[in-house]
Design a protein around this motif. Structure first.
Motif, mmCIF file in Angstrom:
data_model
loop_
_atom_site.group_PDB
_atom_site.id
_atom_site.type_symbol
_atom_site.label_atom_id
_atom_site.label_comp_id
_atom_site.label_asym_id
_atom_site.label_seq_id
_atom_site.Cartn_x
_atom_site.Cartn_y
_atom_site.Cartn_z
ATOM 1 N N ASP A 176 8.657 28.815 23.847
ATOM 2 C CA ASP A 176 8.594 29.752 24.962
ATOM 3 C C ASP A 176 9.658 30.845 24.889
ATOM 4 N N THR A 177 10.639 30.699 23.995
ATOM 5 C CA THR A 177 11.688 31.715 23.896
ATOM 6 C C THR A 177 11.817 32.188 22.450
ATOM 7 N N ALA A 178 12.296 33.417 22.286
ATOM 8 C CA ALA A 178 12.484 33.961 20.940
ATOM 9 C C ALA A 178 13.514 33.151 20.160
ATOM 10 N N GLU A 179 14.546 32.695 20.856
ATOM 11 C CA GLU A 179 15.594 31.906 20.210
ATOM 12 C C GLU A 179 15.028 30.576 19.718
ATOM 13 N N GLY A 180 14.241 29.922 20.551
ATOM 14 C CA GLY A 180 13.618 28.671 20.156
ATOM 15 C C GLY A 180 12.632 28.857 19.016
ATOM 16 N N GLN A 181 11.913 29.962 19.034
ATOM 17 C CA GLN A 181 10.960 30.242 17.965
ATOM 18 C C GLN A 181 11.665 30.412 16.626
ATOM 19 N N ARG A 182 12.842 31.044 16.636
ATOM 20 C CA ARG A 182 13.595 31.201 15.382
ATOM 21 C C ARG A 182 14.039 29.849 14.847
ATOM 22 N N ILE A 183 14.448 28.973 15.743
ATOM 23 C CA ILE A 183 14.860 27.635 15.309
ATOM 24 C C ILE A 183 13.695 26.919 14.642
ATOM 25 N N LEU A 184 12.541 26.950 15.270
ATOM 26 C CA LEU A 184 11.367 26.264 14.725
ATOM 27 C C LEU A 184 10.930 26.881 13.401
ATOM 28 N N ALA A 185 11.039 28.194 13.276
ATOM 29 C CA ALA A 185 10.608 28.864 12.049
ATOM 30 C C ALA A 185 11.583 28.620 10.903
ATOM 31 N N GLN A 186 12.882 28.658 11.209
ATOM 32 C CA GLN A 186 13.898 28.572 10.159
ATOM 33 C C GLN A 186 14.353 27.145 9.883
ATOM 34 N N ALA A 188 9.889 14.684 3.554
ATOM 35 C CA ALA A 188 8.946 14.028 2.640
ATOM 36 C C ALA A 188 9.595 12.822 1.969
ATOM 37 N N LYS A 189 10.878 12.925 1.697
ATOM 38 C CA LYS A 189 11.589 11.849 1.008
ATOM 39 C C LYS A 189 11.784 10.626 1.911
ATOM 40 N N HIS A 190 11.980 10.850 3.200
ATOM 41 C CA HIS A 190 12.322 9.761 4.113
ATOM 42 C C HIS A 190 11.159 9.288 4.992
ATOM 43 N N HIS A 191 10.095 10.070 5.086
ATOM 44 C CA HIS A 191 9.025 9.739 6.011
ATOM 45 C C HIS A 191 8.346 8.422 5.655
ATOM 46 N N MET A 210 18.231 10.772 8.994
ATOM 47 C CA MET A 210 17.008 11.551 8.867
ATOM 48 C C MET A 210 15.861 10.865 9.592
ATOM 49 N N VAL A 211 15.025 11.657 10.238
ATOM 50 C CA VAL A 211 13.842 11.138 10.928
ATOM 51 C C VAL A 211 12.902 10.488 9.916
ATOM 52 N N GLN A 212 12.343 9.321 10.290
ATOM 53 C CA GLN A 212 11.463 8.586 9.387
ATOM 54 C C GLN A 212 10.051 8.374 9.923
ATOM 55 N N PHE A 213 9.924 8.097 11.221
ATOM 56 C CA PHE A 213 8.674 7.559 11.738
ATOM 57 C C PHE A 213 7.854 8.533 12.588
ATOM 58 N N VAL A 214 8.183 9.819 12.545
ATOM 59 C CA VAL A 214 7.404 10.836 13.254
ATOM 60 C C VAL A 214 6.470 11.482 12.237
ATOM 61 N N ASP A 215 5.165 11.387 12.457
ATOM 62 C CA ASP A 215 4.198 11.809 11.449
ATOM 63 C C ASP A 215 4.000 13.321 11.372
ATOM 64 N N THR A 245 5.072 17.023 11.097
ATOM 65 C CA THR A 245 6.258 17.670 10.532
ATOM 66 C C THR A 245 7.029 18.476 11.563
ATOM 67 N N GLU A 246 6.325 19.241 12.390
ATOM 68 C CA GLU A 246 6.988 20.067 13.390
ATOM 69 C C GLU A 246 7.707 19.213 14.431
#
Length: 248
Positions: free
Chosen positions: A81-91, A28-31, A133-138, A140-141
């Motif tokens: 598609d994987t449990a490991e990837g899902q944890r990354i996205l969630a956390q 939010a600070k950099h977007h 930090m990412v700035q120009f991707v609208d 959030t995910e």
């Protein structure tokens, strides 16, 4: 389990609980929202500067953000598609000196993922704090997926045993291009190869390019790996699990 490891795991659980909130606050600070015209102009300008000077990391990062939406959707889908990837996205874990205990990694046995990464940082004089930090991707995910890619890029280098030379960078970029489909990785792989010196170009054509293509096509999706949970895993086991054949 020794006391130090128990303390470290406790800290990791606390850090994981707040990682998502920290990312959302930083985002939010950099977007920066761009109009369609601004996006076109920024894409053209960053592309021109990146091609002229491939060491302009800020312009390469900008180009990745303004051109990578479809590829980020692909990466997000692969991670889900994987449990490991899902944890990354969630956390939404971050990789920097406030979240990764580098002294702990340095004390791990040689040949482990964590020690290999720490040695890579020392040998190549790079820091996990170097990533902007990412700035120009609208979305959030998708912004997090780009941030994650940016912050684990050096881990890719370490796991693939590739230095930060132009030859090493181009080799890693081909793997990233094939797996992530990010336009900046594709252009970096193609145009970076044109800058190789004659001896490097021969090594590239004979060994590095075939190896990179094979790894990019056949290895598991490396952006979907929760490296922070694997510091103590041996690199040999990791390569076997990921279907990676060592070049060196």
């Amino acid at each position: 389990m020794n006391g130090r490891r128990m303390i470290r795991l406790s800290k990791c659980r606390f850090a994981t609980a707040s990682a998502r909130e920290t990312f959302l606050e930083d985002y939010a600070k950099h977007h920066v929202s761009l109009s369609p015209l601004q996006r076109v102009l920024l894409t053209a300008g960053s592309a021109a500067i990146s091609l002229a000077n491939p060491f302009r990391g800020d312009m390469i990062a900008c180009l990745g953000e303004t051109t990578g939406t479809n590829a980020l959707v692909h990466c997000h889908r692969q991670m889900k598609d994987t449990a490991e990837g899902q944890r990354i996205l969630a956390q939404k874990p971050r990789v920097n000196t406030s979240t990764v205990e580098l002294s702990y990694l340095g004390d791990l046995p040689p040949g482990t993922i964590g020690r290999t990464y720490r040695d890579f940082l020392d040998d190549n004089n790079v820091s996990p704090d170097d990533r902007t930090m990412v700035q120009f991707v609208d979305d959030t995910e998708l912004a997090y997926v780009m941030q994650r890619y940016r912050e684990v890029h050096d881990i890719f280098h370490a796991m693939l045993l590739m230095p930060t030379t132009m030859l090493g960078e181009v080799s890693v970029k081909w793997i990233e291009a094939l797996q992530t489909r990010l336009p900046m990785c594709i252009t970096g792989a193609i145009f970076g190869a044109s800058r190789l010196r004659s001896r490097q170009r021969q090594l590239y054509l004979d060994y590095h390019l075939p190896w990179s293509i094979n790894t990019g096509l056949n290895a598991k999706f490396l952006l979907g790996i929760y490296y922070e949970e694997r510091w103590e895993q041996s690199l040999e086991d990791f390569h076997r699990e990921m279907n990676i054949t060592r070049l060196v």
